[in-house]
Design an enzyme around this catalytic site. Structure first.
Site, PDB file in Angstrom:
ATOM      1  N   ASP A  72       0.867  -1.190   0.000  1.00 14.38           N
ATOM      2  CA  ASP A  72       0.000   0.000   0.000  1.00 14.38           C
ATOM      3  C   ASP A  72       0.904   1.240   0.000  1.00 14.38           C
ATOM      4  OD1 ASP A  72      -1.767   2.060   0.499  1.00 14.38           O
ATOM      5  OD2 ASP A  72      -2.768   1.090   2.170  1.00 14.38           O
ATOM      6  N   ASP A 127      -4.022   2.105  -5.058  1.00 15.51           N
ATOM      7  CA  ASP A 127      -2.645   2.070  -4.539  1.00 15.51           C
ATOM      8  C   ASP A 127      -2.369   0.872  -3.651  1.00 15.51           C
ATOM      9  OD1 ASP A 127      -3.956   2.706  -2.181  1.00 15.51           O
ATOM     10  OD2 ASP A 127      -2.359   4.021  -1.490  1.00 15.51           O
ATOM     11  N   GLU A 128      -3.181  -0.180  -3.792  1.00 18.61           N
ATOM     12  CA  GLU A 128      -3.077  -1.277  -2.843  1.00 18.61           C
ATOM     13  C   GLU A 128      -3.285  -2.608  -3.545  1.00 18.61           C
ATOM     14  OE1 GLU A 128      -5.769  -0.348   0.318  1.00 18.61           O
ATOM     15  OE2 GLU A 128      -5.577  -2.324   1.207  1.00 18.61           O
TER      16      GLU A 128
HETATM   17  P1  TTP Z   1      -5.332   5.018   0.982  1.00 14.76           P
HETATM   18  O1  TTP Z   1      -4.322   3.973   0.646  1.00 14.76           O
HETATM   19  O2  TTP Z   1      -6.463   4.637   1.869  1.00 14.76           O
HETATM   20  O3  TTP Z   1      -4.627   6.260   1.648  1.00 14.76           O
HETATM   21  P2  TTP Z   1      -3.227   6.921   1.319  1.00 14.76           P
HETATM   22  O4  TTP Z   1      -2.436   6.140   0.349  1.00 14.76           O
HETATM   23  O5  TTP Z   1      -3.465   8.348   0.960  1.00 14.76           O
HETATM   24  O6  TTP Z   1      -2.521   6.898   2.735  1.00 14.76           O
HETATM   25  P3  TTP Z   1      -1.947   5.635   3.517  1.00 14.76           P
HETATM   26  O7  TTP Z   1      -2.180   4.409   2.685  1.00 14.76           O
HETATM   27  O8  TTP Z   1      -0.508   5.925   3.716  1.00 14.76           O
HETATM   28  O9  TTP Z   1      -2.712   5.606   4.794  1.00 14.76           O
HETATM   29  O10 TTP Z   1      -5.974   5.576  -0.350  1.00 14.76           O
HETATM   30  C1  TTP Z   1      -5.233   5.705  -1.555  1.00 14.76           C
HETATM   31  C2  TTP Z   1      -5.651   6.960  -2.283  1.00 14.76           C
HETATM   32  O11 TTP Z   1      -7.047   6.916  -2.552  1.00 14.76           O
HETATM   33  C3  TTP Z   1      -5.404   8.218  -1.503  1.00 14.76           C
HETATM   34  O12 TTP Z   1      -4.084   8.726  -1.683  1.00 14.76           O
HETATM   35  C4  TTP Z   1      -6.452   9.131  -2.039  1.00 14.76           C
HETATM   36  C5  TTP Z   1      -7.591   8.220  -2.451  1.00 14.76           C
HETATM   37  N1  TTP Z   1      -8.669   8.281  -1.440  1.00 14.76           N
HETATM   38  C6  TTP Z   1      -9.717   9.155  -1.646  1.00 14.76           C
HETATM   39  O13 TTP Z   1      -9.776   9.862  -2.652  1.00 14.76           O
HETATM   40  N2  TTP Z   1     -10.701   9.242  -0.686  1.00 14.76           N
HETATM   41  C7  TTP Z   1     -10.677   8.499   0.454  1.00 14.76           C
HETATM   42  O14 TTP Z   1     -11.574   8.623   1.302  1.00 14.76           O
HETATM   43  C8  TTP Z   1      -9.575   7.586   0.639  1.00 14.76           C
HETATM   44  C9  TTP Z   1      -9.511   6.744   1.890  1.00 14.76           C
HETATM   45  C10 TTP Z   1      -8.622   7.504  -0.327  1.00 14.76           C
HETATM   46 MG    MG Z   2      -2.182   4.083   0.524  1.00  7.99          MG
END
Ligand code: TTP
Ligand code: MG
Length: 395
Positions: free
Chosen positions: A11, A106-107
């Site tokens: 992730d 992103d995961e």
């Molecule tokens: P995440 O992987 O949940 O968050 P992140 O990568 O920003 O942070 P981390 O993993 O380090 O905790 O989500 C991936 C992307 O998806 C995030 O960069 C932006 C988008 N996203 C949204 O647009 N709205 C949301 O509510 C979430 C959770 C994510």
């Molecule tokens: Mg992320």
């Protein structure tokens, strides 16, 4: 319980924000928010870890986020950019195993041979850092539940393993909110019965738990002991990889066709090797000015990934079915794809067999596909330019 695979959850950290910080180094180390317009009830998509120190989180109204950290820089989301980078990340992950479940932009979960998880995680992070300069966290374990929790413990920008023997020490003290399906509503409900940590859940009587959360009780009990039999939802395996070129004007010269086959074969060979695949079947496709299409196919007992072998096969097929010029389109497709060996590009066997190709592949991987090629391809690229040829590939 014996496990056949190690499961990795990869992730990216603060994905959208990290892409912005990478693309514009002036933003590095600063609190930045990617979100909608505060005047139009916009919300936060994500924010850099620097901004998280102020309590800013995804889904928070942007207005509120800017109140929490007035010096934070607000940027609009650039979705096409993030999607492109996401594909680049997934391409890297695919080099390590075909057994991937992409969960979000992103995961992704990856299944790799038991015992190789940590080493694979290190190599993935190294590749993502080196090639894309992005922070990535990876959780390593034997199932989805534990690797996901390990990843959240690893964040930001690290690797963490959470093996079953550490459930008592590492999982039980955590809040029940870390378990899949336990959102704020369920969490509150369980809290009322004194169930706050995963350990509380693990020792709560099963029947009583069923009265609170219904049929979900059985899954929750399993999770609380670190068990999870959810399988990875693998995307359909790629069936073929192909390259083809449509000529802006019909081609009469067989020599040009041969040059183009050479280029297509080099491209296909590279794409196969970079995915750790070999093909058992090669097909040649020709289109004529009256739009009729001819294909000719051949298969080998042993799968191949060699530019020269693909080229030789394609030219033999061409000589068998070329008919008469002119030609309007030519393409090669490879199918009967087999996973040859994980990381074929770097394997000892491939290096023994051909010392130079892995090096060339690595250079192309690093500097782009036209960074290095044989003299014949250079001539062809010049010719292609002159002919304004466009090419198409399947993904
Ligand atoms: P995440 O992987 O949940 O968050 P992140 O990568 O920003 O942070 P981390 O993993 O380090 O905790 O989500 C991936 C992307 O998806 C995030 O960069 C932006 C988008 N996203 C949204 O647009 N709205 C949301 O509510 C979430 C959770 C994510
Ligand atoms: Mg992320």
């Amino acid at each position: 319980m014996s496990y056949s695979y190690d499961i990795l959850l990869c992730d990216l950290d603060a994905f959208f924000a990290s892409v912005e910080q990478r693309d514009n180094p002036k933003l590095k180390g600063k609190p930045i928010i990617i979100g909608g317009d505060p005047d139009y009830r916009g919300v936060v998509s994500t924010c850099s870890y620097e901004a998280r120190q102020y309590g800013i989180r995804a889904a928070l109204p942007t207005k509120k986020a800017l109140q929490l950290c007035p010096k934070a820089l607000l940027l609009p989301a650039r979705m096409p950019r993030y999607k492109k980078v996401s594909l680049q990340v997934m391409d890297i992950l695919e080099r390590f195993t075909p057994d991937i479940e992409r969960v979000s932009i992103d995961e992704a979960y990856l299944a790799v041979k038991r015992g190789t998880g940590l080493e694979t995680a290190r190599r993935i992070r190294f590749a993502v850092k080196k090639e894309l300069n992005l922070p990535l966290s990876i959780g390593v374990s034997v199932n989805k539940l534990l690797s996901k929790i390990a990843c959240s413990l690893a964040k930001p920008d690290n690797i963490k393993a959470l093996w079953p023997h550490a459930v008592e020490k590492s999982l039980w003290p955590l809040s029940i909110g870390v378990l899949p399906g336990v959102g704020p509503v369920t969490e509150k409900k369980l809290n009322k019965f004194g169930i706050k940590t995963v350990a509380d859940l693990a020792f709560f009587p099963g029947d009583a738990l069923k009265n609170i959360v219904g049929n979900y009780a059985a899954d929750l009990k399993e999770y609380s002991w670190g068990y999870d039999n959810r399988k990875l939802e693998l995307k359909h395996k790629q069936k073929s990889i192909s390259e083809e070129i449509t000529f802006p004007r019909d081609i009469y010269d067989q020599e040009i066709i041969m040059d183009i086959l050479f280029d297509l074969a080099a491209e296909l060979g590279y794409r196969l090797r970079s995915k750790g695949l070999r093909a058992r079947t090669i097909a040649l496709k020709l289109k004529f000015p009256d739009l009729t299409i001819k294909t000719k196919t051949t298969s080998f007992p042993e799968a191949i990934d060699d530019d020269e072998k693909i080229y030789d096969t394609a030219t033999t097929l061409f000589n068998h079915c070329c008919s008469k010029p002119p030609w309007r389109l030519i393409g090669i497709s490879t199918s009967g794809l087999q996973k040859w060996e994980q990381l074929a590009l770097f394997s000892a066997e491939s290096q023994k067999k051909d010392k130079i190709k892995p090096v060339l592949d690595l250079l192309r991987q690093k500097y782009g596909k036209n960074a290095i090629f044989k003299g014949r391809r250079l001539l062809l690229l010049l010719k292609k330019d002159a002919l304004m040829i466009s090419s198409k590939q399947n993904k």
